[in-house]
Design an enzyme around this catalytic site. Structure first.
Site, PDB file in Angstrom:
ATOM      1  N   GLU A  90       0.782  -1.229   0.000  1.00 53.86           N
ATOM      2  CA  GLU A  90       0.000   0.000   0.000  1.00 53.86           C
ATOM      3  C   GLU A  90       0.817   1.284   0.000  1.00 53.86           C
ATOM      4  O   GLU A  90       0.392   2.289  -0.564  1.00 53.86           O
ATOM      5  CB  GLU A  90      -0.931   0.001   1.236  1.00 53.86           C
ATOM      6  CG  GLU A  90      -1.989  -1.095   1.226  1.00 53.86           C
ATOM      7  CD  GLU A  90      -3.012  -0.892   0.125  1.00 53.86           C
ATOM      8  OE1 GLU A  90      -3.493   0.237  -0.051  1.00 53.86           O
ATOM      9  OE2 GLU A  90      -3.316  -1.878  -0.589  1.00 53.86           O
ATOM     10  N   SER A 457     -45.203 -31.886  40.502  1.00 53.90           N
ATOM     11  CA  SER A 457     -44.734 -32.278  41.832  1.00 53.90           C
ATOM     12  C   SER A 457     -43.360 -31.733  42.172  1.00 53.90           C
ATOM     13  O   SER A 457     -42.931 -31.812  43.329  1.00 53.90           O
ATOM     14  CB  SER A 457     -44.714 -33.805  41.951  1.00 53.90           C
ATOM     15  OG  SER A 457     -46.028 -34.316  41.895  1.00 53.90           O
TER      16      SER A 457
END
Length: 802
Positions: A90, A457
């Site tokens: 770059e 239960s």
């Protein structure tokens, strides 16, 4: 001459005016162009949005939350080979120019002349500094004005920040495809590595991506990707950062990347991670997706994996009991069946399953061929028999199979039943495992935290705890006999039943809970008062609100597996209501603590060690149950495992307490059980609340899942007994050592009144035997009831109370 001179004067004035006007317009344009130019000094403290990372308690990465998937890596931690690769690709002169590379810009303009003639994309000639200015402070508009603003900002950035800081921003900000922002995440997404593990060719490939990640996608455009990588390697060689031999070796390596980006290697905690995300958003809002928080959770990866596997196996076992439902498709084997077969994927959690077609059926033999792998083999004979007993198999059926060890295949089917499993440490409230369903890939509805169901239960221990907090003791006697009460509508009667519609007469309190006797629980609740039971259910954290009606004593209220499991922790930890939590600690990106689950004050914890005793912190949680009562319930629930409805859990060979639960019409099956240091809740049920089928109780559907999980969870833990409170008075009652609160132990010595056969027909609702004395209408002539055998737990008959 005068006319000519006058003409030149006018022309001069006109030119001067035009120049002046042009200058004014240029000044106006410049003022407009730069009036809102960002302040480059803002970047001195700028940090790009980063992903919040979520870790298990042992440091395993389990998830990430982000708008842009990014992990910020300081410049000093970025390896030189990565920096050099990006500079070569770059901006090779980055460390020599002042923000704008005039030579590079000139070369780009010269190339653009040819690009225009050839119809190619123009080159910008931007430096890394200019790219930072554009990416962070400007837009991506392809205009001359933006380029001018970019150049000015680049010069200002160079005057404000040092080169390393600018490069740090660039390498962490840039988008590199594969849902990767910045080099740190890109290294993991593409190669499954950290930055310091990258080779030169891998670093060069990442540096090839800024020009166009989609153009160099390693799967869609492999030749272009490798060509661009090799070009970057050549630039690195020209710059002197690689020798010729190193560059040639790097170019010789094939470009091997992951098929797709992955968020984390550990993938068994999807339900847990999503619930963590929801809770984190409640704490921090949108910061969760951009501020790069560190979240340490309570998850134990080993237990989580064991929990997921146990729940999936348990639901598949239930599903197999209820038969083969048939193939999910049928197509001619001569057609393009592979494409059709691959349109439906097995659950992502079942990675060994394969989509396949039935090629041939001959009696008990069935040959199948897998779609993706093109493997052939016979189905196991037992699976063929299972399928024939159900909806059968036909040639051309599309099915799921799993390779077996003997070269054959097992027939597989995705269950339509669902469930949840939650595991919590009772003293700290740390949620170490949570599975909210069979498969997160098929449904992300979390049944652990979002499914509100009747516990049946499994609620009874809280009724008995309320009784023991009052006048009852473990030696109290309650009648197990018929009872009839006014129903919901005038003239109606509610007549609850035990499972086998049998009665055992007067029974100790313990036997009522061990055997889950509905009629004993109803009488007990009537004696205590439902307002007290409802208030305690809220105080214990089972529910937020409960109507004070008798049906609630049999578990007709609604709660979630998460809440019910947390409430059971009070029995294991001595009666303290802890706050179950998934998030242990949250830190910002600088390591500052922003939130912690443990809010206990400790003024001396941060002082340097001076040799004195360690600080004593207050216990976690609020004391809501007497420690002796909590132990009494634990002792009774141990009896549920040893002699009651959960005897299958005895196979674990260590102290285990727990309670099964089954709701009316077998709609939901529960088991919440615990060892001295781990509480586990299991729920099984359909999402539409249909019946699980006759006999599908908590003992049948939920307990095996609990046992399967606990075999793994307890394997390496020492065997420990449940801790008795030091002030409990222990007395042997009917062969069982019972705990009493001081002052109540005398009630254990009262004889059980002799009684005749268990009463038949409707009885007064206050027919209760307690403290060894018989009260009520049928006092005379009662004989001691025989000890009832262990039986399967029933679903409760709650009809008439709705």
């Amino acid at each position: 001459m005068k006319v000519a001179g006058r003409g030149f004067l006018i022309a001069g004035i006109a030119v001067l005016g035009a120049v002046t006007l042009a200058g004014m317009l240029l000044a106006i344009y410049a003022a407009w162009l730069f009036h809102d130019l960002p302040d480059a000094s803002e970047l001195a403290e700028y940090r790009p949005p980063t992903a919040t990372r979520v870790f298990a308690w042992d440091g395993t990465l389990i998830g990430e939350f982000s708008d842009e998937r990014r992990v910020f890596v300081p410049y000093e931690e970025i390896p030189p080979v990565v920096v050099q690769a990006f500079l070569a690709a770059e901006d090779r002169n980055f460390f020599r120019h002042g923000g704008v590379d005039v030579g590079g810009l000139g070369r780009a303009m010269a190339k653009n002349v040819l690009n225009v003639l050839r119809g190619r994309r123009l080159e910008g000639g931007s430096t890394i500094t200019q790219q930072v200015a554009k990416n962070v402070l400007l837009s991506n508009d392809a205009t001359l004005g933006r380029k001018l603003r970019e150049a000015i900002l680049a010069s200002r950035l160079e005057a404000t920040l040092d080169k390393e800081h600018i490069l740090e921003l660039y390498l962490n900000e840039i988008f590199l495809g594969y849902r990767s922002y910045g080099v740190g995440v890109a290294a993991y997404n593409y190669f499954g590595k950290s930055l310091n593990q990258l080779t030169p060719d891998e670093a060069a490939f990442l540096a090839a991506l800024p020009k166009g990640p989609n153009n160099y996608h390693p799967r869609r455009h492999p030749a272009a990707a490798q060509g661009r990588r090799d070009w970057v390697l050549g630039q690195m060689e020209q710059a002197g950062w690689l020798t010729r031999e190193q560059a040639e070796a790097a170019r010789a390596r094939p470009l091997v990347t992951r098929d797709a980006p992955q968020r984390s290697a550990y993938r068994d905690a999807d339900f847990f991670v999503e619930e963590t995300r929801r809770q984190a958003r409640n704490l921090f809002g949108e910061r969760v997706n951009r501020d790069g928080l560190y979240i340490r959770t309570t998850l134990d990866p080993e237990l989580q994996s064991a929990a997921r596997d146990a729940l999936m196996r348990g639901l598949e076992t239930y599903d197999r009991r209820h038969g083969w439902r048939g193939a999910w498709g049928n197509i001619s084997p001569s057609a393009d069946w592979r494409a059709e077969a691959q349109r439906r994927s097995p659950p992502s959690e079942r990675r060994a399953w394969r989509a396949a077609i039935v090629e041939h059926i001959d009696g008990n033999a069935a040959r199948v061929r897998t779609a993706r792998e093109d493997q052939t083999g016979l189905l196991e004979p037992a699976d063929v028999a299972w399928a024939r007993a159900g909806r059968g198999l036909s040639r051309g059926d599309l099915i799921f199979v799993e390779p077996a060890a003997n070269g054959r295949f097992n027939l597989r089917q995705v269950p339509i039943v669902n469930g949840a499993l939650v595991a919590i440490e009772p003293f700290s409230g740390r949620v170490v495992a949570m599975v909210g369903g069979y498969s997160y890939s098929l449904s992300n509805f979390n049944r652990a935290t979002q499914a509100r169901r009747q516990p049946g239960s499994a609620f009874k221990p809280f009724v008995y705890a309320t009784a023991l907090e009052g006048e009852f003791t473990p030696a109290s006697i309650v009648v197990d006999g018929p009872i009839s009460l006014p129903g919901a509508r005038p003239g109606e009667r509610w007549t609850p039943q035990n499972y086998n519609r049998d009665f055992y007469g007067p029974q100790p309190l313990r036997r009522g809970l061990e055997m889950s006797r509905n009629l004993m629980t109803v009488r007990l609740a009537q004696q205590i008062g439902m307002r007290q039971i409802s208030a305690d259910a809220v105080r214990f954290g089972v529910v937020d609100d409960m109507d004070p009606v008798l049906a609630m004593a049999l578990g007709a209220g609604e709660t979630t597996p998460f809440r019910l499991t947390a409430a059971y922790a009070q029995f294991a930890n001595g009666g303290r209501r802890i706050t179950p939590h998934l998030i242990e600690l949250v830190q910002d990106r600088q390591g500052r603590v922003e939130w912690r689950a443990d809010q206990r004050p400790c003024r001396v914890c941060r002082r340097p060690y001076d040799g004195s005793a360690s600080p004593r912190l207050p216990q976690l949680g609020q004391q809501v149950i007497d420690p002796i009562t909590a132990y009494q319930i634990t002792s009774m629930l141990e009896g549920v495992v040893q002699r009651g409805t959960a005897t299958a859990a005895r196979s674990l060979g260590r102290p285990i307490a727990g309670k099964t639960g089954t709701t009316n019409d077998y709609r939901s099956a529960w088991f919440v059980g615990y060892s001295p240091d781990l509480v586990v809740g299991v729920f099984v049920g359909f999402d539409d609340n249909r019946s699980l089928g006759n006999g599908e109780t908590g003992s049948t559907a939920a307990v095996p899942i609990f046992v399967d999980f606990m075999e793994d969870a307890l394997r390496d833990r020492p065997v420990r007994e449940f801790r008795r409170p030091s002030n409990a008075v222990m007395i042997n009652v009917r062969g069982i050592e019972e705990a009493f609160r001081p002052g109540t132990e005398r009630r254990a010595q009262a004889p059980v009144a002799e009684a005749g056969p268990a009463p038949s027909g409707p009885q007064p609702y206050d027919q209760v035997w307690r403290d060894g004395q018989v009260t009520g209408a049928d006092n005379a002539g009662a004989a001691a009831a025989p000890r009832p055998p262990a039986r399967e737990e029933p679903p409760e008959d709650l009809s008439g109370l709705y």
